[in-house]
Motif scaffolding. Structure first.
Motif, short mmCIF file in Angstrom:
data_model
loop_
_atom_site.label_atom_id
_atom_site.label_comp_id
_atom_site.label_asym_id
_atom_site.label_seq_id
_atom_site.Cartn_x
_atom_site.Cartn_y
_atom_site.Cartn_z
N SER A 105 0.83 -1.20 0.00
CA SER A 105 0.00 0.00 0.00
C SER A 105 0.87 1.26 0.00
CB SER A 105 -0.90 0.02 1.24
OG SER A 105 -0.12 0.19 2.41
N LYS A 135 0.70 3.75 1.90
CA LYS A 135 1.05 4.12 3.28
C LYS A 135 2.28 3.35 3.74
CE LYS A 135 -0.96 4.26 7.94
NZ LYS A 135 -2.15 3.94 8.75
N THR A 136 2.31 2.05 3.44
CA THR A 136 3.46 1.23 3.82
C THR A 136 4.70 1.65 3.06
OG1 THR A 136 2.01 -0.65 4.29
CG2 THR A 136 4.35 -1.13 4.01
N ARG A 137 4.54 1.98 1.76
CA ARG A 137 5.67 2.44 0.96
C ARG A 137 6.28 3.71 1.56
NH1 ARG A 137 6.09 0.25 -4.23
NH2 ARG A 137 4.35 -1.09 -4.84
#
Length: 262
Positions: free
Chosen positions: A128, A130-132
């Motif tokens: 996602s 956000k995780t990136r």
């Protein structure tokens, strides 16, 4: 005790037990076991722990409870402290820990079957945005290798390990397939992730202009110029492509216009 035995003992006794204390309330909210920088890193196992994030949002202090432990004793102490303070998710205390401790994978060797299962589970997985973004925070100055360099011995080992490597990064196409690959590249259409909507066109943030990248008279792909609009850059690409390959041998952004010009 021999020097070799002493060195081996030092390697075994490299673990510690740590706790996180909230800066706003002074409450201990996490107990962990680790080595190196583990106690200070917001490692990925905490990203999904909403309780830990909620406790840490106003800042926290890392405290080493006991260090220079072997792995067994560090696990035992971790379990004991978690039991003493209690876990929030069980309603028994203040800790954000989601387990009773004592787990770990240090020195674990995975079987080929287990590796294959893990590989299948992650195949096609999409990270996602956000995780990136969180992963990107640990590039640059936050990287564990920032400002460091490998020793000549390590570089030599890494180089030796790549000899005979069959990984795609080391693969080279046979020279005889080059004309066919070039023809397919010229005829391929716009990639799905192309934000400009035109082949051979990219946006350049440094000057807020659209760049045309296409064939030069020498036959190599290169910079064709910067333009105010993507349409202008696309027309520059089309002109260069027609000049280099001919209208019928490549994909063009404005096929109708080039047909009329012909």
């Amino acid at each position: 005790m021999s020097a070799a035995l002493a060195a081996a003992n030092d390697n075994v006794r490299q673990f510690y037990v740590y706790q996180h204390r909230r800066n706003d309330t002074g409450e201990i909210f996490y107990i962990g076991k680790g080595s190196g920088k583990r106690a200070w890193d917001d490692h990925c196992s905490r990203y999904d722990n909403k309780i830990w994030r909620g406790c840490a949002k106003n800042g926290y202090t890392v405290e080493i409870v006991c260090d220079k432990l072997d792995e067994k004793h560090s696990f035992d102490l971790e379990v004991m402290l978690i039991a003493f303070h209690g876990r929030k998710n069980l309603g028994t205390g203040s800790l954000a820990n989601l387990s009773d401790g004592g787990e770990g994978v240090s020195g674990r060797v995975l079987s080929e079957e287990t590796k294959a299962k893990i590989g299948r589970a992650h195949k096609g997985r999409i990270i996602s945005p956000k995780t990136r973004a969180k992963l990107a925070e640990y590039c640059g100055e936050k990287s564990s290798m920032w400002g460091k360099s490998h020793s000549p011995e390590v570089i030599a080992k890494l180089s030796a390990s790549k000899i005979g490597n069959k990984h795609p990064l080391g693969f080279k196409h046979p020279q005889e397939t080059l004309p066919d690959r070039q023809l397919r590249a010229r005829r391929c259409q716009i990639r799905a992730d192309n934000s400009s909507g035109f082949k051979g066109v990219q946006f350049k943030k440094s000057n807020n202009k659209w760049v045309a990248l296409g064939p030069k008279p020498t036959g190599e792909r290169g910079h064709l110029g910067c333009f105010a609009t993507p349409e202008e850059a696309a027309r520059a690409y089309d002109a260069a492509a027609v000049a280099a390959w001919g209208a019928g041998n490549c994909y063009l952004n404005f096929t109708a216009e080039n047909d009329l010009a012909a």
